[in-house]
Design a protein around this motif. Structure first.
Motif, PDB file in Angstrom:
ATOM      1  N   ARG A   1       0.811  -1.215   0.000  1.00 28.33           N
ATOM      2  CA  ARG A   1       0.000   0.000   0.000  1.00 28.33           C
ATOM      3  C   ARG A   1       0.846   1.267   0.000  1.00 28.33           C
ATOM      4  O   ARG A   1       0.337   2.353   0.228  1.00 28.33           O
ATOM      5  CB  ARG A   1      -0.966  -0.037   1.161  1.00 28.33           C
TER       6      ARG A   1
ATOM      7  N   ILE B   1      -4.877  -3.203  -5.517  1.00 25.25           N
ATOM      8  CA  ILE B   1      -3.985  -3.775  -4.512  1.00 25.25           C
ATOM      9  C   ILE B   1      -4.258  -5.275  -4.560  1.00 25.25           C
ATOM     10  O   ILE B   1      -5.157  -5.766  -3.880  1.00 25.25           O
ATOM     11  CB  ILE B   1      -4.323  -3.221  -3.119  1.00 25.25           C
TER      12      ILE B   1
ATOM     13  N   GLY C   1      -4.096   4.042  -5.084  1.00 24.20           N
ATOM     14  CA  GLY C   1      -4.993   2.937  -5.418  1.00 24.20           C
ATOM     15  C   GLY C   1      -6.406   3.448  -5.588  1.00 24.20           C
ATOM     16  O   GLY C   1      -7.050   3.199  -6.603  1.00 24.20           O
ATOM     17  N   CYS C   2      -6.876   4.188  -4.590  1.00 27.70           N
ATOM     18  CA  CYS C   2      -8.233   4.696  -4.681  1.00 27.70           C
ATOM     19  C   CYS C   2      -8.352   5.771  -5.752  1.00 27.70           C
ATOM     20  O   CYS C   2      -9.393   5.927  -6.379  1.00 27.70           O
ATOM     21  CB  CYS C   2      -8.665   5.242  -3.339  1.00 27.70           C
TER      22      CYS C   2
ATOM     23  N   CYS D   1      -8.340   4.252   3.913  1.00 20.41           N
ATOM     24  CA  CYS D   1      -7.444   5.292   4.412  1.00 20.41           C
ATOM     25  C   CYS D   1      -8.217   6.537   4.765  1.00 20.41           C
ATOM     26  O   CYS D   1      -8.052   7.107   5.836  1.00 20.41           O
ATOM     27  CB  CYS D   1      -6.469   5.725   3.326  1.00 20.41           C
TER      28      CYS D   1
ATOM     29  N   CYS E   1     -10.256  -1.202   0.051  1.00 24.09           N
ATOM     30  CA  CYS E   1      -8.854  -0.865  -0.162  1.00 24.09           C
ATOM     31  C   CYS E   1      -8.366  -1.716  -1.310  1.00 24.09           C
ATOM     32  O   CYS E   1      -8.056  -2.855  -1.134  1.00 24.09           O
ATOM     33  CB  CYS E   1      -8.035  -1.135   1.086  1.00 24.09           C
TER      34      CYS E   1
HETATM   35  S1  SF4 Z   1      -7.619   2.713   0.978  1.00 25.73           S
HETATM   36 FE1  SF4 Z   1      -6.081   1.321   0.286  1.00 25.73          FE
HETATM   37  S2  SF4 Z   1      -6.055   1.610  -1.877  1.00 25.73           S
HETATM   38 FE2  SF4 Z   1      -7.119   3.326  -1.039  1.00 25.73          FE
HETATM   39  S3  SF4 Z   1      -5.597   4.807  -0.750  1.00 25.73           S
HETATM   40 FE3  SF4 Z   1      -5.699   3.735   1.125  1.00 25.73          FE
HETATM   41  S4  SF4 Z   1      -4.195   2.148   0.987  1.00 25.73           S
HETATM   42 FE4  SF4 Z   1      -4.526   2.909  -1.045  1.00 25.73          FE
END
Ligand code: SF4
Ligand code: NFV
Ligand code: SF4
Ligand code: SF4
Lengths: 286, 359, 129, 643, 122, 147
Positions: free
Chosen positions: B63, B148, F24-25, F89, F119
């Motif tokens: 992440r 991810i 990621g998001c 997050c 996530c």
């Molecule tokens: S929730 Fe997961 S995928 Fe989204 S920003 Fe946070 S770590 Fe990255």
């Protein structure tokens, strides 16, 4: 001013945004389809307008909004002058007043991105004004007058036949005026850009709504100028304007945005050359 | 009187997908100075890596970034495996390659789209992302999630790819390759694209070395270096050559990435071809003790993990040097002299990822 | 012990790095470790996929030279080491003054072993973790 | 003496008298009083002249001396002064040019033995009256302004020793008299004499501050104008030789002159070019801005350069339809375009204004060259409206410079919140130069419509106009760029001696635009009619028609009112509606300073500047080829008629 | 210049590629990481999952046999599933729906089959 | 008001801000704009300028340098406005809960109206979240949006 003129003005002011807004809806939808997307409803511009109109007013300083009124008022005036079939040069000047008003508005806040947008808008203006005026001159050479009314009354044959190159040059201008790629330099409608929303950056809510509204009028006006090239009947004029409009949307989707320096070079070299050649031919054959 | 303009470019800016600020000094629109301000993405992952158990860290490092997530986990796992002397089953190695390369394809396609967006070519952006979704679907199908994917673990991998899915990967890649042809064609031929990229953001070979550029940024400047040549995971068994371009400009870097997409497709095919059957993972016992520097090739270039274990379940030190960390410095030489309109293109040409960089 | 590693003193550092630079090495990065009374900085350089590491150990309060004169690209990592560990690196080409990544409100020199970070996750049952 | 003749006498001699009073009675109160009285008198006189209409008159001999003789003697004396100046300045060029003029005039007087009797001596038609109006109204308002300005100025430059104002006002006021006389005179010899006087006045005024730079620039102005003087003198001689007359009236009423006469005409036009600072002579006018601002205002709006275009426009009927006319149009259009482009790269406000002046003069001259009734109407309208707006802008710049200590456009940023009234007047001034429905633009519109008979000229006009937009709008933008927040800040009130001329001028610029149709009807049409038989631009009720185009001004004013009135007077912004400008999220709170957060979390001020394109459009880059082209055009100007 | 023309025209005539979510929903892939759910039948509140969870989304009160789960903290990494000796946690393939508030799900052993209690998270 | 509410629900312009997320998001939000999910169907446009936006879509755990930016952006948005926290997050800090520079969820900085878990949050989930947020613009259907 006769009653008839008054009526024309009122109809223009009322119907203008309806048609213009609808065209913008078509633009949004068609663009989406060209990109393989589903796209928003056709009435989307009206939703956007209403929503913006209902948002709270926030400003940067107290004089900022005046310029939006100027932009709107003079653009409408230009469109009305067009509808009243007045002097083409005056229409162009009044339209420029509208544009300059918007530029002043962007300058009137000390904001870096709106400043960039304003500077670039000036450059855009510098790029397209000469071509518009040259088109007026070319039309003069055909009709012997700068009056729009004379295009309708004096010509047997569509202007397009005698002014094909000017028409092409005007299509370039249409791209600039519609803020489409490759010339969405000073602010693009929704695409992302290095100068954020450029000239519109500091306007929000109702003021942005007015700017959108002005775009609708402005679009009609430039399409109107395009329409003059087939002014034998109002329907033919509308058809050619619509075709040009659709063409612009396609072009928008197959080009990257260029830089302003390239734009000036291109518009001035290609646009002015096209216009000058066309005018020269007309002048010599006269 | 100064005719200069000093403005912040970022952290929130529509052409920057990530928060980073460039303090630009301009004359007209010509850049005379550019200084980056970092820290908008900094979380403190390296410290958290010392607090977490080393096995939990896999979830943390993947992440660090959602675009190159799998390869972060891969690098971390390989590093730990090297310290602990774990030999990974070879099917796991091949699966690692497949997911790495699928990740690279999705990352590169994503980047091509963002580049198109940077110069206002919206439809190209849409097109690229449309076909990228095919890769995303494959990832979701094989891993359970889209970005991810979280399939790498210390000692092997967490999921298998069934025969059926393997052949679906092949057919999807074939389709993607066809669409990629179209996109590559536009990038190679379109006048406006070339005009916006060629000669923009020059990074001559010597400069690239001096500024420590890595990955496609470096390969676009004519340096053939690719960490996959070291043969980690199963790369040692596969045939490929680093992709090199010599244009040294944004366009060359774009071409490198486009060609790397093809290369990755090819690598996935090779891996599927040669994939052995076998276990997915070995059980790992004990705690790491010792230090290692491990490097892998990310979509953006060389990723370095320095891991030091002290025999407890917590690490002594976890250090991550991501490719953008190395490439960011090149902005200092590429930006001055260009114009404001080139900023998005140049910034994107190194394919920056600040969540990686700042951790 | 990692591969291709060599010890250097702070005095030799710049010369050694210069030598490697002239030899065609690319600067990768540096890693700082908190070893109680000392800092340990490992400089990682690379040539044709083989890595050369220089390990430098020095007391925490000692001043060490910057290598940005040789590799400008090192400015980021040197700033970071200065900020995260409080390593006293002198003469960094672009100095962010200890504000590269963190702000005033953040823990200062957070990477030191002595600095403790607590989880933000408060357990709902009153900390039965 | 008929009443109009008395008026003429007042218009020309009162300034001389006032100048002498200023010079000899050194008290500042008397000086102010004199200047103000002269101003009121001149304005009244010029208005009366307008009311009385055109006339002709030859003054009787004074004390048995013919006026002709008087003027010839004075002329010779003047040449001696120039010669002396050349020697004093150790400038060979000036010396030689003065000698050349003396030689030509001497040849004319003694060798040719010409004794010309021109009747009438004064020929006052609508054009002369228009010029007189401009000179007397705009010019004298500048003098009033100068009263305050010079006080501040001498304070500002910390002048040591006694005040030098008496001298300054002497030249300033005399300048007006000379200009008035110039436009009334019919005899080319007289015109020449007053022409030389204006050269002398401008020289004296430019070097007023006696700095190294001002002396150098004054010297440049002197030699360039002397060159024009030589051409003028030569023109007179040739004219007499070929046309056997020196009467303007005869020359222009006779329609196009035979080819033989075109050479002297072209020489006169050449003289006009030097005075109007057309390329390649632009440098003297640019240099002239070292003088105190009222001088610049005067030179640029109502005197000096206007003498140049006056001559060209005046003579236009005499060369209508000739090649000479075409070249004049081309040269003017070339200057119009090039100087408009050159102005873009300038950030010094006075330089921008100077280039804009030259550009507009180019436009006027090009109109004269187009030489149709419509074009001449446009030229005359431009002379008037340009003078008003340009004087206004120079005066504004002068005040701004005294208030903020800089004349750089970049420094004027946000003037609207620092000096609201002043900034507003400046902005309106600029807009009157730039936008419809203001009269300068209406004139430009007429000019473009007139030019379509030569599309090449139209191209110059169109592109030049586009360039004009760049520097004006950039400047307006700078003035308007206010930081975030509500409530007016700062701003001292304007001294009344500043405020009065500014308000009067801005009022004139706006009101005359609104009533442009009647104005055209009342004077411009009549100024063109006698020589061209048709009127060019005509007023149809409240509308203007060019024959090929049509404009109704009042709806535009209505729209303007609709926009400005509510926005300015009724819309009030509450403090809670204010947000700082967008700065990518790193803005600091709204307030008078606009800052953003950057490296190391420090705050730093936003700096925004205009675009100047120094590399592409700078003087260095363009002058290299533009000046040679301009010289070639000048050679062609004389060349096409050589035979 | 119009190199992309065939592309956009193809899009125009090929029809949009859009999935009309939420009007048409696609079946999630098998084993997709949608959300996790406690299988109360299997769980014995040993707390192993809680220790392994990298985000502290799970807290287990072993004495009172309460299982706290914060879905807005969970990253669906499956670590808890892998560590659980009793298959106490299930993976569901549909995603958890967005909410106006973040709630902690509380599973008490004594509640038996009753749905989890929810409490507003701080 | 009916028409206005409809317009507001049909034209939510979003501002996406990455508040220190892992990307990621963010890429999933971007994916929502692209052909397969095309949220412009709902009139959603990613405007990139707070002054034009109605909905602030935030990803990432909010770090200490970023929080002031987020605050500024929120303040520059005209009312009515909504905030959507996308991703674990942004909801709570997620995997970064023990990182020293993390505030732990954007609701520590600006009021959040809708939390989208995941996530990374899937595009479908993001669309659900936006739809939930839109309900806030019609006061009858949900909670008052403008706080
Ligand atoms: S929730 Fe997961 S995928 Fe989204 S920003 Fe946070 S770590 Fe990255
Ligand atoms: N920089 C970076 Fe990464 C990559 N590729 C990696 O380590 O993306 Ni976010
Ligand atoms: S879910 Fe499994 S690991 Fe967690 S408490 Fe229950 S039994 Fe133990
Ligand atoms: S899936 Fe991962 S984050 Fe969620 S509860 Fe289980 S271990 Fe914790």
């Amino acid at each position: 001013m006769t009653t008839n003129d008054l009526l024309t003005v009122i109809v223009t002011i009322v119907l203008g945004p309806l048609v213009g807004g609808f065209l913008f809806g078509v633009d949004r939808r068609l663009t989406a389809r060209l990109q393989g997307r589903y796209g928003p409803p056709l009435a989307q511009p009206f939703y956007d307008f209403l929503k913006l109109w209902s948002k709270s007013r926030i400003v940067v300083n107290q004089s900022q909004m005046m310029y939006v009124y100027g932009y709107l008022a003079f653009t409408i005036t230009a469109l009305c002058l067009m509808a009243l079939r007045q002097d083409l040069l005056i229409i162009i000047f009044v339209l420029a007043f509208g544009g300059i008003s918007l530029i002043m508005g962007a300058f009137s806040v000390k904001s870096p991105y709106s400043n960039f947008g304003a500077q670039r808008e000036i450059l855009q203006m510098v790029a397209y004004e000469p071509i518009l005026m040259l088109a007026a001159v070319a039309i003069y050479l055909k009709t012997g007058s700068f009056m729009v009314s004379d295009i309708f009354s004096k010509l047997q044959q569509p202007l397009l036949f005698s002014l094909p190159l000017i028409f092409v040059a005007l299509l370039i201008i249409l791209t600039i005026k519609m803020r489409k790629s490759p010339f969405d330099i000073s602010a693009s409608t929704h695409a992302h850009q290095e100068i954020v929303r450029g000239i519109y950056t500091e306007y929000s809510g109702p003021y942005l709504a007015l700017i959108e509204l002005t775009h609708w009028y402005e679009l009609l006006l430039v399409l109107g100028i395009i329409g003059l090239f087939w002014a034998t009947s109002i329907w033919a004029a509308a058809a050619i304007a619509l075709a040009a409009f659709l063409l612009e949307i396609v072009v928008d989707n197959i080009e990257a945005r260029m830089t302003w320096s390239w734009m000036i070079k291109f518009v001035w070299s290609t646009g002015i050359t096209l216009s000058v050649v066309n005018i020269a031919v007309l002048y010599l054959l006269r | 009187m100064s005719r200069q303009t000093v403005v912040p470019f970022g952290p929130q800016h529509p052409v920057l997908p990530e928060p980073i600020q460039l303090k630009l000094t301009l004359e007209d629109e010509r850049i005379v100075g550019a200084l980056p301000a970092f820290g908008y993405c900094h979380r403190g992952v390296e410290k958290a890596g010392e607090i977490n158990e080393y096995a939990q860290n896999v979830f943390l490092v993947e992440r660090i970034c959602g675009i190159c997530s799998f390869i972060h986990a891969l690098c971390y796992c390989q590093g730990i495996e090297q310290i602990m002397g774990v030999e990974v089953p070879s099917r796991a190695k091949y699966l690692r390659v497949i997911w790495s390369e699928l990740h690279r394809i999705h990352s590169h396609l994503l980047w091509i789209g963002l580049l198109a967006d940077a110069f206002g070519f919206e439809s190209l952006f849409m097109q690229t992302w449309r076909y990228r979704e095919k890769v995303m679907d494959v990832l979701e199908k094989t891993c359970g999630s889209r970005v991810i994917i979280s399939t790498c673990t210390i000692g092997g991998v967490r999921r298998d790819i069934s025969e059926e899915n393997l052949s679906e990967i092949l057919s999807t890649l074939k389709e993607v390759q066809g669409h990629l042809d179209q996109i590559a064609h536009v990038i190679e031929k379109d006048y406006t694209v070339r005009k916006r990229c060629i000669g923009v953001g020059m990074l001559p070979r010597e400069q690239a070395l001096a500024f420590g550029a890595v990955g496609p940024t470096m390969r676009g400047s004519g340096i053939a270096q690719d960490l996959r040549m070291t043969g980690y995971a199963a790369y040692g068994d596969l045939n490929f050559e680093p992709v090199v371009e010599t244009g040294c400009d944004s366009y060359a870097r774009a071409l490198v990435r486009v060609r790397e997409c093809y290369q990755s497709i090819d690598l996935v095919r090779q891996a599927i071809d040669r994939m052995p059957a076998g276990d997915l993972a070995v059980k790992v016992r004990g705690n790491p003790n010792g230090e290692v520097v491990f490097r892998v090739e990310q979509p953006r270039g060389e990723l370095i993990y320095y891991i030091k274990g002290n025999g407890t379940k917590n690490l002594e030190r976890l250090r991550v040097r991501t490719p953008t960390y190395a490439n960011a410095a090149t902005l200092l030489t590429m930006l001055p002299g260009m114009t404001l309109a080139d900023v998005p293109v140049i910034a994107l040409s190194i394919d920056p990822c600040f969540s990686c960089t700042e951790r | 012990m990692i591969d291709n590693e060599r010890a250097v003193t702070p005095q030799e550092l710049v010369d050694e790095v210069k030598k490697l630079c002239d030899g065609g090495y690319r600067f990768c990065t540096a890693t700082c470790l908190d070893q109680g009374d000392d800092f340990e900085i490992i400089y990682h350089l690379d040539k044709d996929l083989t890595m050369q590491n220089l390990r430098m150990v020095f007391p925490k309060e000692a001043e060490v030279p910057s290598i940005t004169g040789v590799y400008l690209a090192a400015f980021l990592i040197e700033n970071e080491m200065k900020e995260m560990f409080g390593a006293n690196i002198a003469g960094i080409a672009v100095d962010y003054g200890g504000r590269l990544l963190v702000t005033e409100e953040t823990l200062q020199t957070p990477m030191l072993k002595s600095v403790q970070v607590t989880s933000l996750a408060v357990s709902p049952n009153g900390g039965a973790q | 003496m008929e009443p109009s003749a008395q008026l003429v006498a007042v218009a020309t001699l009162l300034p001389l008298l006032a100048g002498l009073i200023c010079y000899f009675l050194r008290s500042s109160a008397i000086r102010s009083l004199t200047v103000i009285v002269t101003t009121v008198a001149l304005i009244a006189v010029s208005l009366l002249l307008l009311q009385n209409g055109p006339f002709e008159y030859s003054p009787p001999p004074v004390a048995g001396l013919e006026w002709n003789t008087l003027i010839t003697v004075a002329d010779m004396a003047l040449l001696v002064v120039f010669l002396a100046l050349g020697l004093y300045l150790r400038n060979t060029l000036i010396t030689v040019l003065a000698l050349a003029q003396a030689a030509i005039m001497g040849y004319f007087e003694f060798v040719m033995g010409a004794h010309v009797e021109v009747k009438p001596a004064l020929f006052v038609d609508e054009l002369s009256i228009i010029m007189a109006l401009v000179i007397s109204i705009v010019g004298s308002l500048i003098c009033v302004y100068a009263l305050q300005y010079m006080k501040d100025h001498e304070h500002h430059i910390q002048l040591e020793g006694g005040t030098r104002q008496p001298r300054f006002f002497f030249w300033l006021v005399v300048f007006l008299g000379a200009m008035n006389a110039l436009v009334f005179a019919n005899n080319l010899l007289w015109v020449y004499f007053f022409w030389e006087i204006t050269t002398l006045c401008s020289f004296m005024l430019i070097r007023h501050d006696l700095t190294k730079e001002s002396i150098a620039n004054a010297t440049r102005a002197l030699w360039m104008n002397s060159l024009g003087g030589v051409a003028f003198a030569a023109g007179i001689v040739l004219m007499y030789e070929r046309a056997h007359t020196l009467s303007l009236k005869e020359l222009i009423l006779a329609g196009a002159q035979p080819e033989m006469v075109l050479l002297p005409l072209s020489l006169l036009v050449f003289a006009g070019f030097t005075k109007a600072a057309q390329m390649p002579f632009q440098s003297w006018l640019l240099g002239a801005m070292v003088a105190p601002t009222p001088v610049s205002a005067l030179l640029h709006s109502s005197t000096m350069v206007k003498a140049g275009v006056y001559l060209v426009v005046r003579l236009a009927p005499a060369y209508v339809g000739t090649n000479l006319s075409t070249i004049v149009a081309l040269a003017g259009a070339f200057t119009f375009l090039l100087t408009a482009v050159l102005a873009i790269s300038q950030s010094n406000a006075k330089r921008v204004l100077a280039y804009s002046t030259i550009s507009n003069l180019g436009l006027i001259i090009a109109c004269a060259g187009l030489n149709t009734p419509l074009a001449i109407s446009a030229a005359i309208m431009l002379i008037v409206f340009h003078a008003i707006s340009k004087a206004l802008l120079f005066l504004c710049t002068g005040v701004i410079e005294h208030k903020i200590g800089s004349r750089d456009i970049e420094d004027m940023e946000g003037l609207i919140s620092r000096q609201p009234a002043l900034a507003l007047i400046t902005v309106v001034g600029i807009l009157t130069m730039l936008l419809p429905p203001f009269a300068v633009l209406i004139s430009k519109w007429a000019a473009i419509e007139a030019s379509v008979r030569m599309p090449a000229i139209t191209l110059f006009f169109i592109v030049g106009s586009a360039a004009t937009v760049v520097f004006w709008v950039k400047w307006v933008g700078k003035l308007l760029g206010a930081p975030s927040g509500v409530g007016r800040r700062g701003g001292t009130s304007l001294e009344s001696l500043y405020a009065t001329p500014l308000v009067l001028l801005v009022g004139m610029a706006v009101v005359l635009s609104a009533v442009v149709a009647p104005v055209v009807n009342a004077i411009v049409e009549h100024a063109v009619m006698p020589y061209y038989k048709t009127a060019g631009i005509t007023a149809v009720g409240v509308d203007l028609s060019t024959g090929v185009g049509f404009i109704t001004v009042w709806p535009l004013f209505l729209v303007l009112m609709l926009v400005v009135t509510p926005a300015y007077f009724f819309v009030r912004v509450k403090a809670e509606q204010v947000r700082p400008a967008y700065m990518c999220g790193e803005n600091t709170a709204a307030g008078p300073t606009v800052q953003f957060r950057t490296l190391q979390d420090r705050t730093e001020a936003i700096v925004t500047s205009g675009y100047y394109f120094e590399k592409a459009l700078g003087e260095k880059r363009l002058n290299v080829w533009a000046n040679p082209v301009a010289i070639a055009l000048l050679v062609a100007l004389v060349g096409v008629v050589l035979r | 210049m119009p190199w992309f023309l065939p592309g956009v025209l193809g899009n125009l005539f090929g029809g949009p590629a859009t999935r009309l979510y939420p009007f048409q929903k696609r079946e999630p892939f098998e084993n997709a990481r949608g959300q996790i759910e406690l299988d109360r039948d299997n769980c014995n509140y040993c707390g192993a999952c809680s220790k392994r969870c990298p985000t502290s989304a799970i807290n287990v009160d072993r004495t009172n046999k309460v299982f706290y789960f914060e879905p807005f903290r969970c990253i669906i990494c499956e670590a808890c599933i892998e560590i659980c000796p009793r298959n106490g946690i299930k993976l569901l393939s549909n995603h958890r729906s967005p909410e106006y508030t973040k709630e902690t799900l509380i599973f008490r052993a004594e509640d038996g089959e009753k749905a989890a209690a929810a409490s507003d998270c701080q | 008001m009916g028409l206005i509410n409809t317009a507001r629900m049909k034209s939510p312009w979003i501002l996406h801000y990455d508040c220190g997320s892992c990307n990621g998001c963010d890429i999933e939000i971007l994916a929502c704009l692209t052909p397969l999910y095309d949220v412009e169907r709902f009139g959603i446009v990613n405007v990139g300028n707070p002054k034009h936006a109605d909905v602030l879509v935030v990803t990432g755990p909010a770090n200490r340098r970023n929080q002031r930016v987020l605050r500024n952006l929120y303040d520059q948005m005209p009312e009515p406005k909504a905030v959507i926290a996308v991703g674990t997050c942004a909801c709570s800090g997620g995997v970064f809960h023990n990182c020293y520079n993390v505030m732990g969820g954007v609701d520590k900085v600006v009021p959040v109206n809708v939390y989208v878990p995941g996530c990374a949050a899937k595009p479908e989930a993001i669309i659900d979240g936006v739809v939930k947020a839109l309900a806030l613009f019609a006061p009858a259907n949900g909670k008052e949006a403008a706080k």
